[in-house]
Write a protein that holds these residues in place. Sequence first.
Motif, PDB file in Angstrom:
ATOM      1  N   ARG A 109      -3.175  -5.444  -3.259  1.00  0.00           N
ATOM      2  CA  ARG A 109      -3.783  -4.535  -2.309  1.00  0.00           C
ATOM      3  C   ARG A 109      -4.016  -5.267  -0.991  1.00  0.00           C
ATOM      4  O   ARG A 109      -4.281  -6.480  -0.993  1.00  0.00           O
ATOM      5  CB  ARG A 109      -5.122  -3.997  -2.823  1.00  0.00           C
ATOM      6  CG  ARG A 109      -5.017  -2.651  -3.535  1.00  0.00           C
ATOM      7  CD  ARG A 109      -4.607  -2.803  -4.982  1.00  0.00           C
ATOM      8  NE  ARG A 109      -5.602  -3.530  -5.747  1.00  0.00           N
ATOM      9  CZ  ARG A 109      -5.373  -3.951  -6.994  1.00  0.00           C
ATOM     10  NH1 ARG A 109      -4.215  -3.720  -7.591  1.00  0.00           N
ATOM     11  NH2 ARG A 109      -6.307  -4.604  -7.661  1.00  0.00           N
ATOM     12  N   ASN A 163      -1.325   1.018  -1.358  1.00  0.00           N
ATOM     13  CA  ASN A 163      -2.116  -0.211  -1.553  1.00  0.00           C
ATOM     14  C   ASN A 163      -2.771  -0.694  -0.260  1.00  0.00           C
ATOM     15  O   ASN A 163      -3.300  -1.801  -0.202  1.00  0.00           O
ATOM     16  CB  ASN A 163      -1.223  -1.328  -2.126  1.00  0.00           C
ATOM     17  CG  ASN A 163      -0.227  -1.854  -1.095  1.00  0.00           C
ATOM     18  OD1 ASN A 163       0.215  -1.128  -0.209  1.00  0.00           O
ATOM     19  ND2 ASN A 163       0.132  -3.124  -1.218  1.00  0.00           N
ATOM     20  N   ASP A 165      -8.539  -0.547  -7.246  1.00  0.00           N
ATOM     21  CA  ASP A 165      -7.357   0.272  -6.962  1.00  0.00           C
ATOM     22  C   ASP A 165      -7.714   1.753  -6.882  1.00  0.00           C
ATOM     23  O   ASP A 165      -7.087   2.604  -7.502  1.00  0.00           O
ATOM     24  CB  ASP A 165      -6.282   0.030  -8.026  1.00  0.00           C
ATOM     25  CG  ASP A 165      -4.898   0.502  -7.559  1.00  0.00           C
ATOM     26  OD1 ASP A 165      -4.725   0.702  -6.334  1.00  0.00           O
ATOM     27  OD2 ASP A 165      -4.011   0.685  -8.414  1.00  0.00           O
TER      28      ASP A 165
END
Length: 383
Positions: free
Chosen positions: A133, A271, A307
């Motif tokens: 990410r 991401n 996430d």
Amino acid sequence: MYDVVVVGGGPAGSAAALRAAKLGAKTIVIERGSEPGAKNVSGAMIRVNDLSMFDVKSLPYEREVSKVRLSFDGVQIEMKPKDKLVNVGRLRLDRWLASQAESAGAVLITKTTVLKVDGRRIVTDRGEIEGERVILAEGANALVSINSGLRRELKPEETVQTVKEVYSLSKDEVNKRLGLGEQEGISVRYLFSNPIPGAGFLYTYKDSIAFGIGVHMRSLISHRVRPQDVLEEVKRSLGINELVKGFSLREYSAKIIPENGFPAWRACSGNLFLTGDALGVVNPITFNGIGPAVISGYIAGELAVNDQCGSYESSLMMERTLSQAIKLRPLVKELLKEENMRAYISMTSDALSSWTSGDLSLDLKANLWRLTKHALLLLEAIS
């Protein structure tokens, strides 16, 4: 391969890295400056409560603000803040924020510019790394964020141009000229109408004074005037030149402040997470940019680790400081119009002058529609 890559070592980036590292994520911060804070510009007054996620016992502040003064074309009022406010130097502050992120386990890399993000691939001018990410905390000039499609470039009518100077002499002289105690500080907010409408600020450091102005880019363009020329005229008219006489000019800097952003811009995609000034979460009504930057960064750090791109935007809207800054945008857009700034500066100055002379009469008829419209926008924002 890193779990979280943070682009930018300012307040938002350090807050994001701190939270991600504390949650156990393998985290790296990439800063293009020689050190955190080297490329940042700020008037440097912060609300200590906004930094509650950090260990504020060691906060490297210059002076605690004991009084806040408001000046409307020369008419002044003064108040004592109910919460702890401090004046800080951005270089020391940003170093401190980054060091706490490092202590939590984040890796800091300086003198490195991120050129683009392509999925998990982060391309810099010193090579490539990979990240699950990516948190983009690159400030208002957010080239990577723009190239990644999360946001667009700012238009002139969506920016305020600021210019700041810092003058150094001695602690005793700062205290003498501003009537301050040993560790006492003051913050002054100015509203001025000449040569063009704008706002100014003055902050006290231990041995120096910072003064700066902010003017809407639209006004600069329409009047064909340079921001440094506005600064010089305002310094002359407000008596700042006399205040800093004998001081040496230590710093001269400029930056733009975004007056648009999330939710007009996307905060997250895949991401990628956008935060801080790159996200446009600034509250110009309360002169608060660092607070929203840190808070949004902290939220980004947590949700990036988990996430949760889909939850990021709703989480931003649920946080009170950020939600208020966002809801105030329609009012800010109105207040930044030149005719409105001139009207309110004049009304406020006239009202305060009349009050001090014992005359409470004030003709509001000419501005009744303006006052009603903006009062409704304010109520909508704070409700």
